[in-house]
Design an enzyme around this catalytic site. Sequence first.
Site, short mmCIF file in Angstrom:
data_model
loop_
_atom_site.label_atom_id
_atom_site.label_comp_id
_atom_site.label_asym_id
_atom_site.label_seq_id
_atom_site.Cartn_x
_atom_site.Cartn_y
_atom_site.Cartn_z
N ARG A 109 0.88 -1.17 0.00
CA ARG A 109 0.00 0.00 0.00
C ARG A 109 0.91 1.21 0.00
NH1 ARG A 109 -5.39 1.44 3.40
NH2 ARG A 109 -6.15 -0.03 1.82
N HIS A 136 -7.28 0.70 -6.64
CA HIS A 136 -7.53 -0.17 -5.48
C HIS A 136 -8.21 -1.45 -6.00
CE1 HIS A 136 -7.81 -1.40 -1.45
NE2 HIS A 136 -8.69 -0.54 -0.97
N GLN A 139 -10.12 -4.07 -3.69
CA GLN A 139 -11.41 -3.57 -3.20
C GLN A 139 -12.51 -3.82 -4.24
OE1 GLN A 139 -12.26 -1.71 -0.20
NE2 GLN A 139 -14.25 -2.33 -0.99
N ASP A 227 -17.37 6.89 -1.92
CA ASP A 227 -16.12 6.79 -1.14
C ASP A 227 -15.86 8.19 -0.59
OD1 ASP A 227 -13.65 6.03 -0.09
OD2 ASP A 227 -12.62 5.96 -2.03
N CYS A 267 -16.60 1.65 0.24
CA CYS A 267 -15.46 0.77 0.55
C CYS A 267 -15.03 0.88 2.01
CB CYS A 267 -14.30 1.08 -0.39
SG CYS A 267 -13.73 2.78 -0.28
N ARG A 295 -13.73 -8.86 1.43
CA ARG A 295 -12.31 -8.61 1.15
C ARG A 295 -11.51 -9.86 1.51
NH1 ARG A 295 -10.50 -3.34 1.21
NH2 ARG A 295 -8.57 -4.28 0.46
N1 CP Z 1 -11.40 -0.21 2.14
C1 CP Z 1 -10.13 -0.32 2.57
O1 CP Z 1 -9.19 -0.62 1.81
O2 CP Z 1 -9.98 -0.09 3.90
P1 CP Z 1 -8.61 0.13 4.68
O3 CP Z 1 -8.05 1.45 4.22
O4 CP Z 1 -9.00 0.15 6.12
O5 CP Z 1 -7.68 -0.99 4.35
N1 NVA Z 2 -10.05 6.53 -1.63
C1 NVA Z 2 -9.72 6.12 -0.28
C2 NVA Z 2 -9.92 4.66 -0.13
C3 NVA Z 2 -9.62 4.10 1.23
C4 NVA Z 2 -9.81 2.62 1.31
C5 NVA Z 2 -8.30 6.51 0.02
O1 NVA Z 2 -7.43 6.33 -0.83
O2 NVA Z 2 -8.05 7.01 1.13
#
Ligand code: CP
Ligand code: NVA
Length: 315
Positions: A109, A136, A139, A227, A267, A295
């Site tokens: 990440r 992502h 997701q 989101d 999400c 997930r």
């Molecule tokens: N939706 C999602 O990826 O959540 P986190 O940021 O908590 O991993």
């Molecule tokens: N768009 C959001 C998704 C989190 C899971 C972010 O990148 O913070």
Amino acid sequence: MTTDRNQKRDLLSFQPLARKQIEAIFAFSRKLKHELKRGIVRPRLPEKALAMVFEKPSLRTRVSFETGMIQLGGSAIFLGPDEIQLGLRESAADGARVLSRWADLIVVRTFSQDTLEEMARCASVPIINGLTDLYHPCQVLADCFTLIEKKRRLEGLKIAFVGDGNNVANSWVEAASRLPFSLVVASPKGYEPDALLVAEAKETGARVQVTADPEEAVKDADVIYTDVWTSMGQEAEAEARRRAFRRYQVNRELVARAKRDAVVMHCLPAHRNEEITHDVIEGPQSIIFDQAENRLHVQKGIMVWALKGMKGLKS
Ligand code: CP
Ligand code: NVA
């Protein structure tokens, strides 16, 4: 396109996945989910080690990958922002090369998709995108799986993504050129999903539309998705974004404009009463917590695909 015989199976975006692969991952994930619910845990990836390199916070991605790998018989090691210090204590390239000597699989990440791609080039083991600023994919794969559970199909569904054209929205655009649904993204001007991705998706025949009108987007929709307005890394823009997105809140009035049996997705994490109201999250049309659960099941399928290929999905 990655095949079972040539290079390692990275999942940096939807790119390596055609509809056939996605459907095979979903069928396998469904089997794993049923087994788990019946208390059956078969170690499909015994002794495999998953390294998790996270430069941003996470609840769902971290815990679902970690528990998923443990359920598959392997182990997981979490490395937060203070550990490797990518680009500071060690380059992303060196970090990926070193981790490959111990780990069998790496979930990353990070901020820039370029960093992820560089790590994938340097690692000798598969790399999975656990969220970048651009995509992502895990997701959206889990979300499509959830929709098949709830709606029994993706064919013919109209999905309205309302809000920021962010990483999650971009992955929905990629999904639309592989899976048989139509997608309408409603975003304010300047906050649309990646224009090149949208153009590429349209070239493949995907039914993708971008509008600035949230009410038009949700008309006849089977799914309303939203989101956060401010993604991780954009905190300095939060106030300007709150102003720009004011008309894009998913609330009871907006949901009432979709089909009567429409489902609402997010999400998570959510900013309640900002991009989505508390009553909609808690309401009967919300399938938000099922998304979060799935997930786990889908990422177990993804890990088996990454390490064992399409054949592994038959076991
Ligand atoms: N939706 C999602 O990826 O959540 P986190 O940021 O908590 O991993
Ligand atoms: N768009 C959001 C998704 C989190 C899971 C972010 O990148 O913070």
